[in-house]
Scaffold this motif. Structure first.
Motif, PDB file in Angstrom:
ATOM      1  N   ASP A 240     -35.409  52.132  61.151  1.00 43.05           N
ATOM      2  CA  ASP A 240     -34.191  51.345  61.261  1.00 43.05           C
ATOM      3  C   ASP A 240     -34.488  49.859  61.415  1.00 43.05           C
ATOM      4  OD1 ASP A 240     -32.913  53.779  61.227  1.00 43.05           O
ATOM      5  OD2 ASP A 240     -32.511  53.833  63.379  1.00 43.05           O
TER       6      ASP A 240
ATOM      7  N   TYR B  33     -35.549  47.448  68.220  1.00 46.17           N
ATOM      8  CA  TYR B  33     -34.211  47.512  68.817  1.00 46.17           C
ATOM      9  C   TYR B  33     -34.117  46.572  70.010  1.00 46.17           C
ATOM     10  CZ  TYR B  33     -30.031  49.173  71.118  1.00 46.17           C
ATOM     11  OH  TYR B  33     -28.798  49.230  71.704  1.00 46.17           O
TER      12      TYR B  33
ATOM     13  N   VAL C  47     -26.825  48.311  63.581  1.00 51.64           N
ATOM     14  CA  VAL C  47     -27.959  49.150  63.187  1.00 51.64           C
ATOM     15  C   VAL C  47     -27.874  49.438  61.693  1.00 51.64           C
ATOM     16  CG1 VAL C  47     -29.131  51.353  63.559  1.00 51.64           C
ATOM     17  CG2 VAL C  47     -27.964  50.229  65.468  1.00 51.64           C
ATOM     18  N   HIS C  48     -29.016  49.290  61.000  1.00 52.32           N
ATOM     19  CA  HIS C  48     -29.132  49.643  59.584  1.00 52.32           C
ATOM     20  C   HIS C  48     -30.138  50.789  59.500  1.00 52.32           C
ATOM     21  CE1 HIS C  48     -27.175  45.802  58.690  1.00 52.32           C
ATOM     22  NE2 HIS C  48     -28.013  45.273  59.558  1.00 52.32           N
ATOM     23  N   GLU C  49     -29.634  51.984  59.212  1.00 54.27           N
ATOM     24  CA  GLU C  49     -30.498  53.160  59.183  1.00 54.27           C
ATOM     25  C   GLU C  49     -31.182  53.289  57.826  1.00 54.27           C
ATOM     26  OE1 GLU C  49     -28.131  56.516  60.355  1.00 54.27           O
ATOM     27  OE2 GLU C  49     -27.773  55.700  62.364  1.00 54.27           O
ATOM     28  N   HIS C  50     -32.503  53.492  57.874  1.00 51.41           N
ATOM     29  CA  HIS C  50     -33.316  53.669  56.675  1.00 51.41           C
ATOM     30  C   HIS C  50     -34.227  54.865  56.885  1.00 51.41           C
ATOM     31  CE1 HIS C  50     -32.126  49.609  55.460  1.00 51.41           C
ATOM     32  NE2 HIS C  50     -32.476  49.193  56.660  1.00 51.41           N
TER      33      HIS C  50
ATOM     34  N   TYR D 236     -32.283  46.052  62.609  1.00 49.44           N
ATOM     35  CA  TYR D 236     -31.161  45.656  63.448  1.00 49.44           C
ATOM     36  C   TYR D 236     -30.799  44.199  63.200  1.00 49.44           C
ATOM     37  CZ  TYR D 236     -33.184  49.738  65.653  1.00 49.44           C
ATOM     38  OH  TYR D 236     -33.704  50.979  65.866  1.00 49.44           O
TER      39      TYR D 236
END
Length: 148
Positions: free
Chosen positions: A56, A82, A49-52, A58
């Motif tokens: 997000d 996701y 997961v890349h949180e922004h 993935y």
């Protein structure tokens, strides 16, 4: 010695055409691979997961079989939706390198088209300025490329 000035708009137009052509070529290769059976169903084996702030993304890794060979721990790409481990993801793989996902050429095509339109608008303005002034529009040396 013959000196020709190539207007900046002409250079921009050529660059736009090249980028658009690359996108078209990439899209043709994608469609050929898809029609040739290089579309696969991969099982997701890992998700990062890349949180922004704006949502997000993935990165997915997975496993699939192509031409009797199993490819494991293959990076499937970056997704905005996701996906759980065990889910099936459909993608088209490169016939020359089955561990690599093929991308459609849409983005290059759009960027190239925008550049082409901008260059044509600039060319139109240059011609309009030439008609109004009665003399050819000359660009400053910074905007020109001179060739012999």
């Amino acid at each position: 010695m013959l000196m020709q000035k190539i207007k900046k708009s002409t250079i921009i137009l050529v660059i736009g055409i090249i980028i658009f052509s690359l996108g078209a070529y990439q899209n043709i290769r994608y469609e050929e691979a898809k029609e040739s059976g290089y579309n696969v169903e991969a099982t997701v084996t890992r998700v990062k997961v890349h949180e922004h702030d704006d949502g997000d993304t993935y990165t997915l890794w997975g496993e699939y079989e192509k031409d009797g060979k199993t490819y494991s721990n293959v990076k499937l790409g970056l997704f905005t939706e996701y996906r759980k481990v065990g889910e099936i993801v459909k993608l088209v793989v490169n016939p020359d390198a089955p561990t690599k996902k093929m991308a459609e050429g849409g983005l290059f095509g759009v960027i190239g088209l925008v550049i082409i339109v901008a260059a044509l608008i600039r060319k139109h303005k240059e011609k309009k300025a030439e008609k109004l002034s009665g003399a050819p529009v000359t660009n400053t040396p910074e905007n020109d490329i001179q060739s012999e």
